[in-house]
Design an enzyme around this catalytic site. Structure first.
Site, PDB file in Angstrom:
ATOM      1  N   MET A 198       0.769  -1.071  -0.030  1.00 24.36           N
ATOM      2  CA  MET A 198       0.087   0.058   0.009  1.00 24.36           C
ATOM      3  C   MET A 198       0.907   1.163  -0.108  1.00 24.36           C
ATOM      4  SD  MET A 198      -3.414  -0.866   1.869  1.00 24.36           S
ATOM      5  CE  MET A 198      -2.904  -0.569   3.624  1.00 24.36           C
ATOM      6  N   TYR A 208       4.245   3.795   0.808  1.00 23.24           N
ATOM      7  CA  TYR A 208       4.725   4.436   1.735  1.00 23.24           C
ATOM      8  C   TYR A 208       5.814   3.352   2.399  1.00 23.24           C
ATOM      9  CZ  TYR A 208       5.605   8.265   5.313  1.00 23.24           C
ATOM     10  OH  TYR A 208       5.965   9.339   5.899  1.00 23.24           O
ATOM     11  N   HIS A 229       9.367  -3.559   3.425  1.00 22.46           N
ATOM     12  CA  HIS A 229       8.710  -3.876   1.891  1.00 22.46           C
ATOM     13  C   HIS A 229      10.218  -4.082   1.114  1.00 22.46           C
ATOM     14  CE1 HIS A 229       5.443  -1.133   3.422  1.00 22.46           C
ATOM     15  NE2 HIS A 229       4.785  -1.923   2.853  1.00 22.46           N
ATOM     16  N   SER A 259       4.400   1.038   8.432  1.00 18.98           N
ATOM     17  CA  SER A 259       4.107   2.367   7.786  1.00 18.98           C
ATOM     18  C   SER A 259       3.309   3.167   8.667  1.00 18.98           C
ATOM     19  CB  SER A 259       3.203   2.338   6.425  1.00 18.98           C
ATOM     20  OG  SER A 259       3.776   1.801   5.442  1.00 18.98           O
TER      21      SER A 259
HETATM   22  O1  PAF Z   1      -0.254  -5.802   3.590  1.00 19.32           O
HETATM   23  C1  PAF Z   1      -0.592  -4.911   2.923  1.00 19.32           C
HETATM   24  O2  PAF Z   1       0.062  -3.825   2.705  1.00 19.32           O
HETATM   25  C2  PAF Z   1      -1.944  -4.938   2.123  1.00 19.32           C
HETATM   26  O3  PAF Z   1      -2.835  -5.471   3.033  1.00 19.32           O
HETATM   27  C3  PAF Z   1      -2.053  -5.520   0.887  1.00 19.32           C
HETATM   28  C4  PAF Z   1      -1.606  -6.841   0.870  1.00 19.32           C
HETATM   29  C5  PAF Z   1      -0.915  -4.858  -0.215  1.00 19.32           C
HETATM   30  C6  PAF Z   1      -3.356  -5.663   0.006  1.00 19.32           C
HETATM   31  O4  PAF Z   1      -3.942  -4.312   0.046  1.00 19.32           O
END
Ligand code: PAF
Length: 281
Positions: A30, A32, A37, A186
């Site tokens: 999502m 940020y 990530h 985030s």
């Molecule tokens: O973990 C996340 O950031 C969200 O739940 C995802 C998997 C990107 C789905 O919107």
């Protein structure tokens, strides 16, 4: 690195890559983006010819009183990070691109969504499963990468893929922590300095709980009580849940005699943080 806002553009590139016999790794996010990530993107980079990162704050996984409007966003910084990590494409659609007027098809996973975060966020996992399904279809990825920080999400997406025979492998990746133990999120940016300090109680409590389990404690109630009392020693912390469930079905257990997930959700001020540990045999 390609930047795509339209589903058709992603699909056009995917078609070429598939024709060339390339494998595709997807990192759904999502935005940020932080080191958590980054670790997923790096792993995807190592294991696939092509890496697609989706960067989309998915409205349908937020409840009406949740932080959709204020969820932190910085697409420029996300692009820089993805590019530096060697991603091939970042997909950044508008909500209207993902959800046309009259959108009404949802994917859900029953039993596993009932407990833990599912209790206080009743629509959340249907929203996650739906968007993730769309991303899998759009990217035709061979593998998708999810962090263990969102352990219930990882379990649910893995189950959905198994139950519904999706043609994709789900890779769970370890929790990435700050040096002092706070799990990267985030939402950590919402914490003021005092709350940031108070938030360390989550890791402290879980470390003690994990130590109890790993040294042979079988009574889940005792482990939960110890974790609860450590968290309650922090005045800024308010527990949403402290739960030990079996890692297969995510149902609460009394005796620790199988693979388990110990998960907590705690409010530090107004910020709801989650963290967990998993012990497998
Ligand atoms: O973990 C996340 O950031 C969200 O739940 C995802 C998997 C990107 C789905 O919107």
């Amino acid at each position: 690195m390609l930047v795509a806002e339209k589903i058709a553009d992603v699909k056009a590139n995917v078609k070429v890559w598939k024709k060339e016999g390339k494998t595709i790794g997807l990192v759904p996010t999502m935005g940020y983006l932080h080191e958590g990530h980054a670790s997923l993107i790096q792993r995807a980079r190592e294991e696939n010819d092509i890496v697609i990162v989706s960067d989309f704050v998915n409205p349908i996984q937020f409840g009406p009183k949740e932080d959709l409007a204020t969820y932190p966003r910085d697409f420029e910084a996300d692009c820089k990070l993805c590019e530096s990590l060697g991603a091939d494409l970042i997909f950044h659609p508008e909500p209207s691109e993902m959800y046309e007027d009259n959108f009404c098809s949802y994917v859900g996973v029953n039993t596993l969504s009932e407990n833990l975060c599912g209790k206080s966020r009743p629509i959340h996992f249907n929203g996650v499963c739906t968007v993730v399904t769309k991303l899998f279809m759009i990217s035709e990825a061979d593998r998708a990468y999810f962090g263990q920080k969102d352990a219930q999400q990882l379990a649910i997406v893995s189950r959905m893929v198994r139950d519904l025979n999706y043609n994709i492998e789900i890779i769970g990746c370890p929790i990435i922590r700050e040096e002092d133990g706070l799990a990267k999120s985030s939402r950590n940016t919402y914490l003021n300095p005092e709350e940031r300090q108070a938030a360390l109680i989550l890791h402290k409590a879980l470390t003690r709980g994990e130590e109890m389990v790993r040294t042979g404690e079988k009574d889940a109630t005792k482990v939960k009580a110890e974790i609860t009392s450590i968290i309650e020693s922090e005045p800024k912390a308010k527990i949403d849940y402290v739960e030990i469930v079996d890692w297969n079905q995510l149902q609460p257990i009394d005796t620790i005699d199988q693979d388990i997930l110990c998960a907590i959700a705690v409010y530090i001020g107004k910020v709801r943080l989650i963290d967990n540990f998993i012990v497998t045999e």
